[in-house]
Design an enzyme around this catalytic site. Structure first.
Site, mmCIF file in Angstrom:
data_model
loop_
_atom_site.group_PDB
_atom_site.id
_atom_site.type_symbol
_atom_site.label_atom_id
_atom_site.label_comp_id
_atom_site.label_asym_id
_atom_site.label_seq_id
_atom_site.Cartn_x
_atom_site.Cartn_y
_atom_site.Cartn_z
ATOM 1 N N THR A 26 0.789 -1.235 0.000
ATOM 2 C CA THR A 26 0.000 0.000 0.000
ATOM 3 C C THR A 26 0.820 1.283 0.000
ATOM 4 O OG1 THR A 26 -0.124 -0.168 2.424
ATOM 5 C CG2 THR A 26 -1.996 -1.022 1.169
ATOM 6 N N PHE A 56 0.735 4.196 8.629
ATOM 7 C CA PHE A 56 1.359 5.126 7.692
ATOM 8 C C PHE A 56 1.881 4.428 6.445
ATOM 9 C CE2 PHE A 56 4.274 3.683 10.883
ATOM 10 C CZ PHE A 56 5.440 3.383 10.202
ATOM 11 N N TYR A 57 1.493 3.187 6.245
ATOM 12 C CA TYR A 57 1.833 2.471 5.011
ATOM 13 C C TYR A 57 0.790 2.819 3.948
ATOM 14 C CZ TYR A 57 5.144 -0.501 7.617
ATOM 15 O OH TYR A 57 6.192 -0.973 8.381
ATOM 16 N N GLY A 58 0.935 3.995 3.373
ATOM 17 C CA GLY A 58 -0.027 4.480 2.403
ATOM 18 C C GLY A 58 -0.872 5.586 2.993
#
Length: 329
Positions: A26, A56-58
């Site tokens: 992501t 915060f992955y994407g």
């Protein structure tokens, strides 16, 4: 030779000896939703049941938690099989950890909101150490969240041995996440992170096990990286360093060919045999299947790898220089 097996349980739940890192599904916006679902399905179908994602992955409307909710809505029968670790309390815009009580609570509440009851948070990790918050205070907030039933346990990420001991004295962490690969071996220094965790009985989770593609056998020249590839910003991929590092990557590729396996499988097996649970992060279902295959390295093979590692210096730090202050804290 390594004397510790990888963990068999984390946060009180059984885990396979190879897990799955979700970041690349992501974070760059380059993987379709359907393909991401297929990769997660490939992970669980091939036994990789420890999943590591992040708030915060994407972007907020397309991060790990959004994907996880969609996956467990489609495959609710898989929820009981997965041990889920979520990272948060980190501002990706400023690359700043925010580990005060308010920020940690806000991150956990947001993760729970996005999961919407499809899966509990087995482990919550503050992604990096906040220099403005003593680790004891951070852990105390996480323990309160455990006692409130919002998270099952907590983990640590990118910490040093001293920080691990300070955290453990307040409440034992369920796991410590480190970068570990044939290229990045700093955690194995005598008396360092791995030794500390083994001494205290803390499971270790290893990310970056393929060193951002170096150990896949797919990189031969700098031109193999697309022009807009983020790895151009990493020191090990810069001209000069690239050519030197290719020597170790080529050795691993030849070693794997002689063994009848892939370079990635060798790299993952080596991490596993340091007593660490590797979480490779392939985005294609076929690669997930490849990475999840269990292979073992015998003492002779481990010795050959060690001899080669001592001969080949890895050129360049593991992260861009701007990130160094947040690592190994």
């Amino acid at each position: 030779m390594p004397g510790h097996p990888p963990p068999t349980t984390i946060a009180g739940k059984p885990v396979s000896s190879i897990g799955y890192g979700m970041m690349n599904l992501t974070v760059y916006g380059t993987v379709s939703h359907d393909d991401a679902i297929k990769s997660l399905k490939a992970a669980i179908d091939n036994g990789a049941n420890f999943w590591n994602g992040g708030l915060f992955y994407g972007p907020p409307d397309a991060n790990s938690l959004i994907l996880l909710k969609a996956y467990f809505t489609k495959y609710p029968e898989d929820a009981s099989k997965v041990v889920l670790s979520i990272k948060g309390a980190y501002n990706p815009a400023t690359h700043t950890p925010e580990c005060n009580p308010e920020s940690i609570r806000a991150a956990v509440d947001e993760a729970l909101r996005l999961l919407n009851g499809t899966h509990p948070i087995d482990i919550f990790e503050c992604a990096r150490m906040d220099p403005t918050v003593p680790v004891e205070n951070m852990v105390q907030t996480l323990v309160e969240l455990i006692n409130e039933g919002k998270i099952g346990s907590y983990g640590l990420s990118e910490v040093n041995g001293q920080t691990i001991r300070r955290a453990h004295a307040v409440h034992p962490p369920a796991g410590v996440e480190i970068e570990l690969s044939l290229f990045s071996r700093q955690a194995l220094e005598k008396g360092g992170i791995v030794d500390t965790c083994h001494e205290l009985g803390i499971p270790i989770i290893g990310y970056g096990v393929l060193d951002r593609g170096w150990l896949t056998g797919q990189l031969k020249t700098v031109d193999d990286l697309p022009k807009d590839d983020i790895r151009h910003h990493f020191p090990r991929f810069r001209p000069g360093a690239f050519e030197q590092n290719l020597k170790l990557a080529d050795f691993v590729e030849g070693f794997a060919k002689r063994k009848g396996v892939t370079p990635a499988q060798v790299a993952i097996a080596w991490v596993k045999q340091q007593g660490v649970l590797p979480i490779p992060g392939a985005v294609k279902a076929s690669r997930v299947e490849e990475n999840s295959k269990e292979i073992e390295l015998n003492d002779t093979e481990l010795y050959e790898l060690q001899q080669t590692l001592e001969k080949h210096e890895v050129v360049g730090f593991r992260y861009p220089e701007a990130f160094a202050a947040r690592l190994d804290q």
